[in-house]
Design a protein around this motif. Structure first.
Motif, short mmCIF file in Angstrom:
data_model
loop_
_atom_site.label_atom_id
_atom_site.label_comp_id
_atom_site.label_asym_id
_atom_site.label_seq_id
_atom_site.Cartn_x
_atom_site.Cartn_y
_atom_site.Cartn_z
N UNK A 1 0.84 -1.21 0.00
CA UNK A 1 0.00 0.00 0.00
C UNK A 1 0.87 1.25 0.00
N UNK A 2 1.84 1.27 0.88
CA UNK A 2 2.71 2.44 0.96
C UNK A 2 3.57 2.57 -0.31
N UNK A 3 4.09 1.46 -0.79
CA UNK A 3 4.92 1.52 -1.98
C UNK A 3 4.19 2.08 -3.18
N UNK A 4 2.95 1.67 -3.35
CA UNK A 4 2.15 2.19 -4.46
C UNK A 4 1.90 3.69 -4.32
N UNK A 5 1.58 4.12 -3.09
CA UNK A 5 1.37 5.55 -2.85
C UNK A 5 2.64 6.35 -3.16
N UNK A 6 3.77 5.82 -2.76
CA UNK A 6 5.02 6.55 -2.94
C UNK A 6 5.42 6.63 -4.41
N UNK A 7 5.18 5.56 -5.16
CA UNK A 7 5.47 5.60 -6.59
C UNK A 7 4.55 6.61 -7.29
#
Length: 252
Positions: free
Chosen positions: A172-178
């Motif tokens: 979830x966080x990785x997708x938001x950051x990308x």
């Protein structure tokens, strides 16, 4: 100077999408950086834990940011390849100042983690994504597309994330950051092969992994689709262990 930094940033970004996995044996000073370049590695990355220890401070933003950036500048001045700096959680600097300080010392990339070193635990994912987007906008405005490696700390024990939720929360966080403009996602501390495979499959961008002396090696990480591998302070502490053994032998 801006054109040279831009070229280095473009090179560093391209290395995250090359056929060959980007391997970064993290350094702590100009001498260790020179060894990495001499060996043939195409980029240099610092390790905050190693740099802060060398300076006499604890990790986790224990060192003054001015000293951390000064150390990075001494490294960047001595190597002809792109340099990316472990900037921890950004030292409380505003996005434009962070970008300016990176460029000022000759760095074209940075790690930015989502741990809260003051309050403990993780920062809010949405707020961190907004900060990453502001760093991306500041870099674009400065004319140098700094490469942002967004560290996701859900696997760190102090994060407070239950073990059974760590993969899903990292995704979830990785997708938001990308989406916010990060170039790579770094779920630090992942040691389980199935977890690494799930992260690579579910995060739509380059993933930074770590080898383990008793587990995943470079060959297996490559097979799993990891784009970038870094070592943190491992080589720094290894060098100290060698020195410790050598000086103790003098007393025998």
């Amino acid at each position: 100077m801006t054109s040279e930094l831009k070229a280095h940033a473009d090179t560093l970004r391209a290395l995250h999408h090359a056929d060959e996995m980007l391997v970064l044996p993290n350094v702590w000073d100009a001498a260790s950086a020179g060894i990495v370049v001499e060996a043939g590695f195409p980029a240099v990355a610092t390790a905050s834990a190693a740099v802060s220890a060398m300076l006499g401070f604890p990790d986790g933003e224990g060192a003054p940011w001015q000293e951390m950036f000064a150390a990075a500048g001494r490294i960047a001045r001595t190597v002809p390849v792109p340099v990316t700096v472990d900037a921890e959680a950004g030292y409380g600097l505003e996005p434009r100042e962070l970008v300016d300080r990176l460029l000022e010392v000759g760095a074209v990339g940075c790690n930015l983690e989502d741990s809260d070193h003051r309050a403990g635990g993780l920062v809010d994912a949405g707020a961190n994504a907004e900060r990453l987007a502001a760093v991306r906008a500041a870099a674009d405005d400065a004319g140098v597309p700094i490469v942002i490696n967004a560290r996701v700390d859900t696997f760190v024990a102090s994060s407070g994330v239950p073990p059974q939720e760590r993969v899903a929360e990292a995704v979830r966080r990785g997708r938001l950051y990308l989406e916010a403009g990060a170039d790579c996602v770094y779920p630090i501390g992942v040691g389980d092969e199935q977890d690494v495979a799930a992260l690579v499959a579910q995060i739509p961008g380059p993933v930074n992994g770590n080898t383990r002396p008793d587990g995943l090696d470079l060959a297996r990480l490559r097979e799993l689709g990891v784009a970038r591998v870094s070592y943190g302070p491992r080589f720094y502490f290894g060098a100290l262990d060698t020195f410790r053994s050598a000086v103790r032998e003098l007393l025998d």
